[in-house]
Design a protein around this motif. Structure first.
Motif, PDB file in Angstrom:
ATOM      1  N   GLN A  65      50.873  -5.757  29.319  1.00 14.43           N
ATOM      2  CA  GLN A  65      49.457  -6.086  29.347  1.00 14.43           C
ATOM      3  C   GLN A  65      48.621  -4.807  29.339  1.00 14.43           C
ATOM      4  O   GLN A  65      49.127  -3.717  29.601  1.00 14.43           O
ATOM      5  CB  GLN A  65      49.123  -6.917  30.590  1.00 14.43           C
ATOM      6  N   LYS A  66      47.328  -4.956  29.057  1.00 11.31           N
ATOM      7  CA  LYS A  66      46.420  -3.812  29.027  1.00 11.31           C
ATOM      8  C   LYS A  66      45.541  -3.721  30.271  1.00 11.31           C
ATOM      9  O   LYS A  66      44.669  -2.856  30.345  1.00 11.31           O
ATOM     10  CB  LYS A  66      45.530  -3.889  27.779  1.00 11.31           C
ATOM     11  N   VAL A  67      45.772  -4.578  31.264  1.00 10.03           N
ATOM     12  CA  VAL A  67      44.939  -4.603  32.467  1.00 10.03           C
ATOM     13  C   VAL A  67      45.592  -3.755  33.551  1.00 10.03           C
ATOM     14  O   VAL A  67      46.808  -3.835  33.774  1.00 10.03           O
ATOM     15  CB  VAL A  67      44.739  -6.046  32.961  1.00 10.03           C
ATOM     16  N   ALA A  68      44.798  -2.949  34.244  1.00  7.22           N
ATOM     17  CA  ALA A  68      45.300  -2.079  35.296  1.00  7.22           C
ATOM     18  C   ALA A  68      45.620  -2.873  36.560  1.00  7.22           C
ATOM     19  O   ALA A  68      44.999  -3.907  36.839  1.00  7.22           O
ATOM     20  CB  ALA A  68      44.274  -0.993  35.613  1.00  7.22           C
ATOM     21  N   TYR A  76      38.776   4.422  40.883  1.00  8.94           N
ATOM     22  CA  TYR A  76      39.274   4.132  39.539  1.00  8.94           C
ATOM     23  C   TYR A  76      38.599   2.867  39.029  1.00  8.94           C
ATOM     24  O   TYR A  76      38.609   1.825  39.700  1.00  8.94           O
ATOM     25  CB  TYR A  76      40.791   3.949  39.599  1.00  8.94           C
ATOM     26  N   HIS A  77      38.008   2.948  37.847  1.00  9.84           N
ATOM     27  CA  HIS A  77      37.349   1.804  37.213  1.00  9.84           C
ATOM     28  C   HIS A  77      38.075   1.461  35.910  1.00  9.84           C
ATOM     29  O   HIS A  77      38.437   2.352  35.133  1.00  9.84           O
ATOM     30  CB  HIS A  77      35.892   2.133  36.862  1.00  9.84           C
ATOM     31  N   SER A  78      38.258   0.178  35.651  1.00 10.75           N
ATOM     32  CA  SER A  78      38.856  -0.265  34.395  1.00 10.75           C
ATOM     33  C   SER A  78      38.214  -1.592  33.988  1.00 10.75           C
ATOM     34  O   SER A  78      37.298  -2.076  34.659  1.00 10.75           O
ATOM     35  CB  SER A  78      40.377  -0.421  34.540  1.00 10.75           C
ATOM     36  N   LEU A  79      38.699  -2.173  32.905  1.00 14.36           N
ATOM     37  CA  LEU A  79      38.068  -3.371  32.351  1.00 14.36           C
ATOM     38  C   LEU A  79      38.938  -4.607  32.551  1.00 14.36           C
ATOM     39  O   LEU A  79      40.154  -4.551  32.391  1.00 14.36           O
ATOM     40  CB  LEU A  79      37.809  -3.164  30.854  1.00 14.36           C
ATOM     41  N   LYS A  80      38.294  -5.706  32.874  1.00 14.56           N
ATOM     42  CA  LYS A  80      39.015  -6.977  33.013  1.00 14.56           C
ATOM     43  C   LYS A  80      39.514  -7.478  31.661  1.00 14.56           C
ATOM     44  O   LYS A  80      40.569  -8.106  31.586  1.00 14.56           O
ATOM     45  CB  LYS A  80      38.100  -8.032  33.647  1.00 14.56           C
ATOM     46  N   GLU A  81      38.748  -7.224  30.605  1.00 16.70           N
ATOM     47  CA  GLU A  81      39.111  -7.673  29.262  1.00 16.70           C
ATOM     48  C   GLU A  81      39.037  -6.480  28.301  1.00 16.70           C
ATOM     49  O   GLU A  81      38.088  -6.363  27.526  1.00 16.70           O
ATOM     50  CB  GLU A  81      38.174  -8.779  28.800  1.00 16.70           C
ATOM     51  N   PRO A  82      40.023  -5.603  28.342  1.00 22.61           N
ATOM     52  CA  PRO A  82      39.961  -4.397  27.496  1.00 22.61           C
ATOM     53  C   PRO A  82      39.808  -4.702  26.012  1.00 22.61           C
ATOM     54  O   PRO A  82      39.067  -4.007  25.308  1.00 22.61           O
ATOM     55  CB  PRO A  82      41.299  -3.704  27.781  1.00 22.61           C
ATOM     56  N   GLY A  83      40.496  -5.739  25.520  1.00 25.00           N
ATOM     57  CA  GLY A  83      40.430  -6.058  24.095  1.00 25.00           C
ATOM     58  C   GLY A  83      39.057  -6.493  23.634  1.00 25.00           C
ATOM     59  O   GLY A  83      38.694  -6.296  22.463  1.00 25.00           O
TER      60      GLY A  83
END
Length: 244
Positions: free
Chosen positions: A17-20, A160-167
């Motif tokens: 998956q692409k989610v952290a 650390y910040h990331s995205l719930k829906e990277p795509g």
């Protein structure tokens, strides 16, 4: 809230998956004494392969990666440990050898982790450690990495910040544009973002090509990023697994 992964069966499920995710438990069972800040800064700033940048907080990677104009190596050490800079070293060399500031962490965390993950059937082409140090108020702005990375907080506090829906925000055509496209979308809201506060001993799994950004606060903070090239859990995959 970022989900925590404690077991290897959970980790294998999210590996592609692409989610952290925050990792703990059997996936990251390590506790350690934080390296000494003064000794780390002193060794890092004289390392022949250190990269020194401004670390200026903003909406794009190029802003944080702009060249730092002062001579960081020559300033008094008491000023250097509080300087608003961003340091990175992709080849630790002397830092991981006996007497190096990161020698204990390499021996007690990095090398055992590579061994345990291998024993659990995880495979990769290459794994190697990287040091990232951020001065007070500095950031590594919105970007994505070519490898999957386990970010281990060694000293201080980062967010650390990331995205719930990277795509949704970063489809393949954007990823292919490289550094020029590493600009945080203006439309992002707090509801679109996953955030995790990293304190010493915490670890976050950041998948390859997954947009994220990392902020330091009112003190210098540094992480050991363990980068995995082409990591997978396939029982059918044969590869030479380099541990550098």
């Amino acid at each position: 809230m970022m989900k925590t992964i404690n077991r290897f069966d959970e980790f294998r499920e999210i590996l592609y998956q692409k989610v952290a995710h925050h990792v703990n438990g059997e996936v990251f069972p390590y506790r350690f004494e934080p390296p000494d800040l003064v000794e780390t800064v002193e060794q890092v700033r004289h390392h022949p392969k250190v990269r020194v940048a401004k670390g200026e907080r903003g909406d794009r990677l190029s802003k944080s990666m702009a060249e730092y104009e002062d001579d960081f190596r020559e300033m008094p050490l008491e000023d250097a440990i509080h300087a608003p800079i961003s340091l990175s070293i992709f080849q630790l060399e002397s830092l991981r050898e006996p007497g190096g500031a990161l020698a204990d962490v390499i021996e007690s965390v990095y090398l055992p982790l590579a061994e345990i993950w291998s024993e659990q059937g995880l495979k990769w082409k290459r794994v190697y450690p990287i040091l990232f140090l951020s001065g007070p108020g500095c950031s590594t702005n919105y970007h994505w990495d070519p490898s999957s990375v386990l970010i281990v907080q060694l000293y201080g506090h980062k967010r650390y910040h990331s995205l719930k829906e990277p795509g949704r925000w970063c489809p393949e055509e954007v990823l292919e544009q490289g550094h020029d496209a590493m600009v945080k979308p203006e439309e992002l809201s707090n509801e679109d973002i996953l955030t995790f506060d990293l304190h010493p001993g915490d670890a976050v799994w950041s998948p390859n090509r997954q947009p994220h950004w990392v902020d330091a606060f009112d003190e210098t903070a540094f992480t050991l990023s363990i980068a995995f090239t082409d990591i997978n859990a396939s029982q059918e995959t044969e590869m030479e697994m380099l541990v550098e």
